[in-house]
Design an enzyme around this catalytic site. Sequence first.
Site, mmCIF file in Angstrom:
data_model
loop_
_atom_site.group_PDB
_atom_site.id
_atom_site.type_symbol
_atom_site.label_atom_id
_atom_site.label_comp_id
_atom_site.label_asym_id
_atom_site.label_seq_id
_atom_site.Cartn_x
_atom_site.Cartn_y
_atom_site.Cartn_z
ATOM 1 C CG ASP A 143 23.982 8.767 31.143
ATOM 2 O OD1 ASP A 143 23.886 7.688 30.532
ATOM 3 O OD2 ASP A 143 24.051 9.879 30.572
ATOM 4 C CE LYS B 113 23.506 2.627 26.861
ATOM 5 N NZ LYS B 113 23.320 4.014 27.303
ATOM 6 C CD GLU C 149 20.143 5.985 27.858
ATOM 7 O OE1 GLU C 149 19.985 6.417 26.698
ATOM 8 O OE2 GLU C 149 21.002 5.137 28.148
ATOM 9 C CG ASP D 211 20.050 10.783 23.800
ATOM 10 O OD1 ASP D 211 21.131 11.300 23.437
ATOM 11 O OD2 ASP D 211 19.967 9.992 24.754
#
Length: 620
Positions: free
Chosen positions: A25, A89, A189, A213
């Site tokens: 992850d 990211k 994800e 999330d």
Amino acid sequence: MIMAKIGINISTGSLQKAEMIVGIDLGTTNSLVSIIHPETGKPVALKEFNTSSLVPSIVHFGEHGDIVIGEEARQYLESDPQRTIFSAKRLMGKSYNDIKENESFFSYKVIDDDADRLVKVQVDNKFYSPIELSSFILKELKKRAEHILKTPVNKAVITVPAYFNDAQRQATRDAGKLAGLDVLRIVNEPTAASLAYGIGLNKEEEKTIAVYDLGGGTFDISVLRIAGGIFEVLSTNGDTYLGGDDFDKAIVQYWLTQYGITTEELVNNKQLVQALRLRAEEAKKQLSSHDSFEANWNGEQLKISRATFEELIRPLVDKTIASCKNALKDAGLAADEIDTIVMVGGSTRVPAVKNAVSAFFGKPVHDEVNPDEVVALGAGIQADILAGNNKDFLLLDITPLSLGIETMGGLMDVLIPRNAKIPTKAGRQYTTQKDGQGSMRIAVYQGERDLVGDNRKLAEFNLTGIPAMPAGLPKVEVSFLINADGILMVKAKELRSGVEQEIEVKPQYGLTDNEVEKMLLESITHAQSDMQTRALVEARTEAEQILDVTEKFLSKNAALVSSEELAQTNTAIQSLREALASEDKDLIHKKVEELNEISRPFAERAMDEAVSGALKGKKI
Ligand code: AMP
């Protein structure tokens, strides 16, 4: 302690370690690695004894070229912000134009000299791409995993947000490669989180799920349809600048007003700000399991109750619920049509968040698996499936825009329509326009408009080495294949000779959700005029072909045509040429028909393969 499986090769007596594929992850705030425990068969997050499995996704560049990652790098966030890179990211696959509105978020230097190119980060006189920065984090994860597992780790599955486009997925893949990892698959994800809950592992199961999330800095909600072991992303929504950090900030603000600490006092004291922020995070975490928080700070008695905290964050939580509503709307579903709700990200530990989500969907949420690890654990399960220890199954996404190639007259010929489920493939045959044409240009476009000029060019290549043949005779099959990672492969093959050419389409940088939306809106606004343009271009193309074929026929077969026919034909050719200069597609059609009428009898007389061939198939 976790040990990799070790086998012994009986013939040589040497040790053979089972190939280790890890799940990673690669998060905005934290990253972690997981594997399937060889004894229990269950996924576990890797960690050294007495430490956390979470590695902060932070890279610090020291003055003397030393680089540290993770917890160690985090310590420099406040004291050395220009050399401490967090949230790389957020920059993956982005140009400066994509991120300029949020530039103030980054306390390091994001260079802006060419706004359309992929961004780079400047530290001293060195420049780093987000791919390189992510590769430093991946390298560190690889090193740690190898240290814990005592075996080389060369293969991985890496997760990305469901809304990542081709360029962002490709960037993630490249970062893996740079870190010495063979990235076997890029997994969404929310798909990984579902797998960690065992959802989708049973092929008979059919379910619609929502994955909520909420991490440290980002929020997203994805609606997935799972059937026959296939995961299909129905919709995604969220806010890339909303997360637990905002909860901390709300507490800091509350204390500042509560205790009359002025912002000016803090501006010049970064350490004080940092200490207060850490206290706020501590308070927030404690309030997940207690009713109040109290602590001493700088001579003040800091206090906050759970009720106050919940009130402070209510607008933020409401924002996430509004996103859930939008995601459902896009998926065309009502809240009660969602079978399961999966919670991901550390901030879903806040009871007020859980309660709000559960109230919105009208059912309890799944929160049994550690929300910080759930995505990595699912990646570990996917890695295990790929290692052949579990049956493989497809992971499905959807193409946001149509994909096609340019055909004659600059028209867009769509091979894979928008919203097609991926992995997918499509193919179509094309032919040449001129006699002896030895090469064919294949230009790949993305978009909804009828003219390629209005769409976005992704790639272009030449199929060369086509043997000399009359126009219309070569059969060039162009095929598009989008793999499970969303990467497009384009192949062109001349079927008679077997010559072929293939490219992997790596866009320069991807489109943001807003750009995709803009392109779709434009296609609707221009639908009428696009249709007219397409009709006109098609009529002109057809006219040019018939003129070409007729003139060629006449020059080759003069003997078959009477002088009267020749005169008639020449008149028809002349008036078609005049019509061609106009914008009137109906007139062009009419003149084409007239020429056809005249030339049909003698064309039939000499049915030439090349001529008939030339009338078939689209020309590029
Ligand atoms: P992630 O990005 O998923 O690692 O989530 C990190 C976020 O979760 C940070 O904002 C943390 O402060 C927050 N977090 C971690 N543990 C808790 C907790 N017990 N209660 C509330 N928030 C938490």
